[in-house]
Design a protein around this motif. Structure first.
Motif, PDB file in Angstrom:
ATOM      1  N   UNK A  36      50.530   5.429 -20.613  1.00 49.31           N
ATOM      2  CA  UNK A  36      49.573   5.927 -21.612  1.00 49.31           C
ATOM      3  C   UNK A  36      50.216   6.532 -22.852  1.00 49.31           C
ATOM      4  N   UNK A  37      51.470   6.966 -22.736  1.00 43.65           N
ATOM      5  CA  UNK A  37      52.099   7.595 -23.905  1.00 43.65           C
ATOM      6  C   UNK A  37      52.868   6.573 -24.760  1.00 43.65           C
ATOM      7  N   UNK A  38      52.726   5.284 -24.400  1.00 41.09           N
ATOM      8  CA  UNK A  38      53.351   4.245 -25.236  1.00 41.09           C
ATOM      9  C   UNK A  38      52.419   3.815 -26.363  1.00 41.09           C
ATOM     10  N   UNK A  39      51.192   4.359 -26.381  1.00 40.55           N
ATOM     11  CA  UNK A  39      50.229   3.959 -27.415  1.00 40.55           C
ATOM     12  C   UNK A  39      49.667   5.199 -28.130  1.00 40.55           C
ATOM     13  N   UNK A  44      45.218  -0.068 -28.162  1.00 42.12           N
ATOM     14  CA  UNK A  44      46.484  -0.804 -28.360  1.00 42.12           C
ATOM     15  C   UNK A  44      46.966  -1.463 -27.072  1.00 42.12           C
ATOM     16  N   UNK A  45      46.548  -0.931 -25.923  1.00 42.79           N
ATOM     17  CA  UNK A  45      46.965  -1.531 -24.657  1.00 42.79           C
ATOM     18  C   UNK A  45      46.341  -2.909 -24.460  1.00 42.79           C
ATOM     19  N   UNK A  46      45.289  -3.188 -25.241  1.00 41.08           N
ATOM     20  CA  UNK A  46      44.614  -4.487 -25.121  1.00 41.08           C
ATOM     21  C   UNK A  46      44.999  -5.435 -26.252  1.00 41.08           C
ATOM     22  N   UNK A  47      45.955  -5.029 -27.077  1.00 39.06           N
ATOM     23  CA  UNK A  47      46.433  -5.901 -28.157  1.00 39.06           C
ATOM     24  C   UNK A  47      47.755  -6.515 -27.720  1.00 39.06           C
ATOM     25  N   UNK A  48      47.698  -7.666 -27.113  1.00 43.19           N
ATOM     26  CA  UNK A  48      48.880  -8.287 -26.502  1.00 43.19           C
ATOM     27  C   UNK A  48      49.975  -8.539 -27.525  1.00 43.19           C
ATOM     28  N   UNK A  49      51.191  -8.210 -27.094  1.00 41.58           N
ATOM     29  CA  UNK A  49      52.352  -8.546 -27.913  1.00 41.58           C
ATOM     30  C   UNK A  49      52.544  -7.645 -29.110  1.00 41.58           C
ATOM     31  N   UNK A  90      36.518   4.452 -24.071  1.00 36.59           N
ATOM     32  CA  UNK A  90      37.487   5.445 -24.578  1.00 36.59           C
ATOM     33  C   UNK A  90      38.552   4.796 -25.465  1.00 36.59           C
ATOM     34  N   UNK A  91      38.270   3.624 -25.985  1.00 35.49           N
ATOM     35  CA  UNK A  91      39.319   2.862 -26.692  1.00 35.49           C
ATOM     36  C   UNK A  91      39.847   3.547 -27.944  1.00 35.49           C
ATOM     37  N   UNK A  92      39.055   4.458 -28.522  1.00 31.56           N
ATOM     38  CA  UNK A  92      39.520   5.147 -29.736  1.00 31.56           C
ATOM     39  C   UNK A  92      40.237   6.456 -29.431  1.00 31.56           C
ATOM     40  N   UNK A  93      40.340   6.798 -28.170  1.00 26.90           N
ATOM     41  CA  UNK A  93      41.033   8.039 -27.806  1.00 26.90           C
ATOM     42  C   UNK A  93      42.532   7.806 -27.708  1.00 26.90           C
ATOM     43  N   UNK A  94      43.262   8.914 -27.788  1.00 22.97           N
ATOM     44  CA  UNK A  94      44.718   8.804 -27.641  1.00 22.97           C
ATOM     45  C   UNK A  94      45.070   8.652 -26.168  1.00 22.97           C
ATOM     46  N   UNK A  95      46.258   8.123 -25.907  1.00 21.05           N
ATOM     47  CA  UNK A  95      46.729   8.021 -24.531  1.00 21.05           C
ATOM     48  C   UNK A  95      46.745   9.383 -23.860  1.00 21.05           C
ATOM     49  N   UNK A  96      47.113  10.414 -24.635  1.00 16.00           N
ATOM     50  CA  UNK A  96      47.165  11.777 -24.096  1.00 16.00           C
ATOM     51  C   UNK A  96      45.781  12.233 -23.631  1.00 16.00           C
ATOM     52  N   UNK A  97      44.738  11.967 -24.447  1.00 20.67           N
ATOM     53  CA  UNK A  97      43.380  12.417 -24.083  1.00 20.67           C
ATOM     54  C   UNK A  97      42.926  11.763 -22.780  1.00 20.67           C
ATOM     55  N   UNK A  98      43.275  10.481 -22.614  1.00 20.19           N
ATOM     56  CA  UNK A  98      42.888   9.769 -21.387  1.00 20.19           C
ATOM     57  C   UNK A  98      43.682  10.316 -20.201  1.00 20.19           C
TER      58      UNK A  98
END
Length: 303
Positions: A36-39, A44-49, A90-98
């Motif tokens: 989760x902290x890579x985005x 962004x986790x659903x934007x391949x490549x 939750x796609x607009x939230x930060x990885x931290x919030x999730x």
């Protein structure tokens, strides 16, 4: 709110096994690899490549399995589908919030994260520390030759290639995982310089393999967790984690595939080759570089 534990380590450093063991403690919850902290934003986790190393769908499996397990109590094709909807909302939230929302859902259990993708970049590590300056940080290491050898057996060294672990010598480019071993451990050490001593610990994976009760007891005391024999016995069974097996068809992984195939812990004393021995993946007889040997000695590995 209980502070989480972040295990910082390169892949193939007993991360899945030791995180699985710690996650079986009655006062903890061991996540699969959440990444989760890579985005910046979850979408962004659903934007391949999009990422340097290519964010592939397998790297989403851990978060899908975790959401299914925490909110539905099981992992099936249907609950993974539910998890997809939960994450889409939750796609607009930060990885931290999730991450925080998942951790709060588990409170008072201590959340344990061990995503090897987090250590690739100092940016990701900085994100974790900015979000959790009071968390616990466990720096887990494995002998550089053994870790490198293990990495080279996965997808013909694909991981080393993906993190640009290449030795340019004599007009030749050789994939060499010792470069990543050195540089990524350096990333971790630089982050840990900011962390107060009380919140950090270095552990050699080999020590846990050889003396699990002693090593795990020491980690529990550091974390302020129970260290009685019942709790320690629970930790010897990482295979009982809900994430220690292959998941449903729409979220198979979320953990090291080798661990998913065989998650049972067998105490053993890992063989550690001399730091000056020729490397098994080098055809030119090269050994560990001087700076790698020096760092390995600092970690307590021997010539």
């Amino acid at each position: 709110m209980t502070q989480p534990l972040f295990i910082l380590a390169l892949p193939r450093s007993y991360t899945s096994l030791i995180a699985g063991m710690l996650g079986q403690h009655p006062q903890t919850f061991g996540f699969p690899e959440l990444n989760l902290f890579t985005v910046d934003r979850l979408m962004e986790m659903w934007q391949d490549g999009k990422h340097d190393a290519g964010f592939n769908k397998f790297q989403r499996h851990g978060i899908l399995r975790a959401v299914a397990e925490i909110y539905a109590g099981e992992q099936s094709s249907n609950t993974v589908e539910m998890a997809n909807h939960w994450l889409a909302a939750r796609q607009n939230r930060s990885g931290f919030e999730v991450f925080r929302e998942l951790s709060e859902a588990l409170d008072p259990l201590m959340a344990i994260d061990k995503s090897p993708a987090h250590v690739i970049s100092s940016v990701y590590l900085e994100r974790i520390y900015s979000a959790y300056p009071d968390a616990f940080y466990l720096h887990l290491t494995r002998h550089p030759t053994n870790q490198g050898n293990s990495v080279m057996k996965v997808q013909d060294g694909g991981y080393a290639l993906s993190v640009n672990s290449i030795d340019y010598t004599d007009n030749e480019a050789i994939i060499d995982p010792q470069i990543a071993w050195h540089d990524i451990n350096l990333n971790i050490m630089e982050l840990l310089q900011k962390v107060p001593p009380r919140q950090k610990m270095h552990v050699r994976g080999e020590d846990v393999m050889a003396d699990p009760l002693g090593s795990l007891g020491r980690i529990c005391r550091w974390l302020g967790l129970r260290d009685d024999i019942e709790a320690l016995e629970d930790m010897l069974h990482p295979e009982q984690s809900p994430f220690a097996c292959v998941g449903p068809i729409n979220a198979l992984f979320g953990n090291d595939p080798n661990f998913l195939r065989d998650p049972v812990f067998q105490p053993h004393l890992p063989k550690q080759p001399p730091l000056r021995a020729p490397l098994p993946w080098r055809m030119d007889g090269a050994c560990l570089k001087a700076e790698v040997q020096k760092m390995a000695l600092e970690f307590g590995y021997h010539h």
